[in-house]
Design an enzyme around this catalytic site. Structure first.
Site, mmCIF file in Angstrom:
data_model
loop_
_atom_site.group_PDB
_atom_site.id
_atom_site.type_symbol
_atom_site.label_atom_id
_atom_site.label_comp_id
_atom_site.label_asym_id
_atom_site.label_seq_id
_atom_site.Cartn_x
_atom_site.Cartn_y
_atom_site.Cartn_z
ATOM 1 N N GLU A 183 125.894 -53.610 81.996
ATOM 2 C CA GLU A 183 124.542 -53.435 81.451
ATOM 3 C C GLU A 183 123.594 -52.734 82.425
ATOM 4 O O GLU A 183 122.612 -53.327 82.891
ATOM 5 C CB GLU A 183 123.955 -54.784 81.035
ATOM 6 C CG GLU A 183 124.740 -55.446 79.927
ATOM 7 C CD GLU A 183 124.105 -56.722 79.401
ATOM 8 O OE1 GLU A 183 123.318 -57.336 80.136
ATOM 9 O OE2 GLU A 183 124.400 -57.089 78.261
ATOM 10 N N GLU A 227 130.162 -57.639 73.799
ATOM 11 C CA GLU A 227 129.685 -59.007 74.025
ATOM 12 C C GLU A 227 128.771 -59.434 72.892
ATOM 13 O O GLU A 227 127.872 -58.680 72.496
ATOM 14 C CB GLU A 227 128.807 -59.090 75.285
ATOM 15 C CG GLU A 227 129.488 -58.970 76.601
ATOM 16 C CD GLU A 227 128.472 -59.140 77.745
ATOM 17 O OE1 GLU A 227 127.402 -59.767 77.560
ATOM 18 O OE2 GLU A 227 128.750 -58.615 78.822
HETATM 19 C C1 GAL Z 1 124.771 -60.285 78.757
HETATM 20 C C2 GAL Z 1 125.465 -60.081 80.088
HETATM 21 C C3 GAL Z 1 126.401 -61.217 80.368
HETATM 22 C C4 GAL Z 1 125.706 -62.522 80.146
HETATM 23 C C5 GAL Z 1 125.169 -62.568 78.768
HETATM 24 C C6 GAL Z 1 124.533 -63.907 78.488
HETATM 25 O O1 GAL Z 1 123.696 -59.466 78.589
HETATM 26 O O2 GAL Z 1 126.189 -58.884 80.129
HETATM 27 O O3 GAL Z 1 126.847 -61.127 81.694
HETATM 28 O O4 GAL Z 1 124.673 -62.651 81.076
HETATM 29 O O5 GAL Z 1 124.253 -61.539 78.596
HETATM 30 O O6 GAL Z 1 123.396 -63.842 77.709
#
Ligand code: GAL
Ligand code: ZN
Length: 653
Positions: free
Chosen positions: A142, A295
């Site tokens: 990110e 994700e």
């Molecule tokens: C994402 C991030 C993850 C984790 C997740 C939890 O944005 O890439 O590492 O932090 O959020 O909300």
């Protein structure tokens, strides 16, 4: 088909890792993302690498038939790095140098950071580029840090020289004649930092562009190193979707082999399904084709200040929603919920409760469903729509600035509202990027919310679209300024006035909570304008207030202008009627309420977000893609459930 999630074996003893692979097999997990934040385990001391543990993890996963998306860990430098290179810690606009203790504590412009990142990425590339488990490289995590330090200032000045050439050109572009800001030496220019009163909007906007390009440069350095190890492994980085627009993803997309997206809806209830649809459509637009949900949260969704558990079925419906919109799978953050650390309550496929839990049981069922769909999806292109909404990250940045006419201006909310109106009308929607010269010719209808920055090429693209018969709906705060945030003169929206046939002479922002009636029964909030028609005909007028009797919504041939901040019902009504005129049909005529229908080629996804069973009429019979059973002219979708139907002309024999 990617089905799995972020996997952090470095947080667990080896016996848990053994159990993990068995559970992954049970759930039908096909791939996991490894190593995202593992830098301090991979390089515990500068230049000393420890890869044995990762070798064992990859070998174990490979033996279990699970593919690996291998990350470079550069989003979280270890403490030794910051101790050795304090100048690489980020500095806020207030001049505060941040310290270690979280993640992302680095300055992307610091040479020491870039060197360290290249070193670890290069080592990983050399060691694993030909590992049989490797399915994809995942660079960093990110991208989206912000730093205002002196090293950043140096890099920013270099970027500005490239962009503007001369100081005279920069002074002109930034309107530095205002408030005596004329620069006479490049060294006088700094990143925007805490200052007495309002900053210069063009300065701020260029800094956002610079940060995006600077991070893109850092990404490409790692990408090129990894590619050298094995040109056949696709390389990506996970883009963020949500209320945070760290980089210009549409511009970045050409530098990744597949657009990968992290999406965490920030609403619960039906709002979350609308966001899921939005995220999927936007991700598909960025890549112009297949993409990957890298994700999302398997269970608890972070909403403003409180977590909400997903009720049974929702994980499945959301996941299928992304897949229907072109994702090559569904990946989650994360596989196993950690015992400690900053995100210890963030949801996981294997929660603190263990596999004997609703979320793991649903994951197992979902894994089976995706396995049945995988071969069928492999033959299908991502969905294609006849309607598109415009997206422009720099316009968002510009509208985040200070000194604007209303504190209620919200770029993302405006774009989501346009998309939501189409989503609720059951109309498939793409995203297009006029600033990047998107090909608009395959669309019948385009909606333009808050496209604030409209240099001449953008105006030309939209003008041509209308001239060739396209139906264009332009909302207020579009076509206002050029790429340097300088307003076009002679009446708003200067860039689009000719083909809209209107001229706006005054803005009348509306206070929160105040409703304004239009004469067609529509209600507007937040925004109104004094509109003169210069060729357009009036579709609706303001019915009250100082603008009573003046035009609110107009049309000039197939170009509509919406000056008022219509409410959801108003947008929906307008866009439905324009779609009907443009010959665009919804996926299903008259679907039951809360039934989402998405067509991806021969597959029709029916997702019932409602609490009641839905009887869904189908345009033609087909087969159930999961069971293989024939279906007639209607199907039942249970409350909270889904069906995938194979029908339509695109069905292969
Ligand atoms: C994402 C991030 C993850 C984790 C997740 C939890 O944005 O890439 O590492 O932090 O959020 O909300
Ligand atoms: Zn910096």
């Amino acid at each position: 088909m990617f089905f799995g999630g972020d996997y952090n074996p470095e947080q667990w003893p080896e016996e848990v890792q053994e159990a993990d692979v068995a559970l992954m097999r049970e759930a039908g997990v096909t791939a996991v993302t490894v190593g995202v934040f593992a830098w301090s385990h991979l390089e515990p001391v500068e230049g000393r690498y420890e890869f044995d543990w990762l070798d064992r993890v990859l070998d174990r996963l490979h033996a279990g038939g699970v593919k690996v998306v291998l990350a470079t860990p550069t989003a979280s430098p270890p403490p030794w790095f910051t101790a050795a290179h304090p100048e690489a810690l980020p500095v806020t606009a207030d001049g505060v140098r941040l310290t270690h203790g979280s993640r992302d504590t680095y300055c992307v412009s610091a040479p020491a950071y870039r060197d360290a990142a290249r070193n670890i990425a290069g080592e990983l590339g050399r060691r694993y580029a030909r590992h049989p488990a490797l399915a994809m490289w995942h660079v960093h995590n990110e991208y989206g840090t912000d730093c205002r330090c002196d090293l950043t200032a140096e890099a920013f000045r270099g970027w500005l020289r490239e962009r503007h050439g001369t100081l005279d050109a920069l002074n002109e572009a930034w309107t530095t004649a205002f408030w005596s800001q004329r620069y006479t030496d490049w060294a006088q220019i700094t990143p925007p930092r805490a200052t007495q009163y309002l900053p210069n909007p063009a300065h701020v906007l260029d800094f956002r562009r610079f940060l995006s390009d600077e991070m893109l440069g850092a990404y490409r350095e790692q990408r090129d190193l990894l590619r050298a190890g094995n040109p056949d492994v696709p390389i990506t980085t996970n883009f963020v979707q949500g209320g945070w627009v760290s980089v210009d993803h549409a511009r970045w997309a050409e530098s990744v082999d597949v657009v990968a997206v992290d999406h965490y809806p920030d609403s619960a209830g039906i709002g979350a399904e609308e966001e899921t649809a939005f995220a999927g459509d936007l991700a598909r637009g960025w890549g112009g084709g297949p993409w990957l949900l890298m994700e999302t949260a398997p269970n608890l969704i972070y909403t403003r200040g409180r977590m909400h558990a997903k009720e049974p079925g929702r994980l499945t419906r959301h996941s299928l929603g992304y897949v229907a919109r072109g994702s090559a799978g569904a990946m989650y953050f994360q596989w196993r919920q950690p015992r400690g650390g900053a995100e210890l309550f963030h949801s996981a496929l294997v929660p603190h409760a263990g596999p004997d839990s609703p979320v793991f049981r649903e994951a197992v069922r979902l894994g089976r469903t995706l396995a049945v769909l995988a071969p069928q999806l492999a033959e299908l292109a991502p969905p294609a729509a006849e309607v598109a909404v415009t997206w422009d990250a720099p316009s968002w940045w510009a509208l985040q600035g200070a000194g604007l006419p209303s504190a209620g201006i919200d770029y993302l909310a405006a774009v989501r509202q346009a998309h939501r109106a189409l989503f609720r009308s059951g109309i498939m929607t793409d995203f297009v990027f006029p600033a990047l010269g998107s090909d608009l010719s395959r669309y019948r209808m385009i909606v333009v919310p808050h496209l604030y920055l409209a240099p001449p090429e953008v105006a030309a693209l939209l003008r041509d679209f209308v001239a060739s018969g396209g139906h264009l709906v332009v909302g207020h705060l579009s076509g206002i300024a050029d790429a340097c945030a300088r307003v076009g003169l002679g009446g708003y929206p200067a860039a689009f006035r000719d083909f809209l046939g209107v001229r706006v002479t005054e803005w009348h922002p509306v206070d929160p909570g105040v409703a304004i009636a239009l004469d067609d029964g529509t209600t507007a909030f937040g925004w109104s304008e004094r509109v003169e028609t210069t060729g357009a005909t009036v579709v609706a007028r303001y019915a009250e207030g100082v603008l009573a009797g003046e035009p609110a919504v107009t049309r000039n041939g197939t170009a509509w202008y919406v000056s008022a901040g219509l409410d959801d019902a108003g947008w929906q009504r307008l866009l439905r009627s324009v779609a009907a005129e443009a010959g665009v049909a919804p996926v299903l005529e008259d679907p039951p309420p809360q039934l989402e229908a998405v067509r991806r080629g021969a597959l029709l996804f029916l997702l019932n977000h409602g609490a009641a069973e839905a009887v869904v009429p189908l345009p033609e019979p087909g087969t159930d893609a999961i069971t293989g059973n024939p279906v007639g002219r209607s199907v039942i979708v249970e409350a909270g459930g889904f069906r995938v139907i194979r029908n339509g002309q695109a069905a292969p024999v």
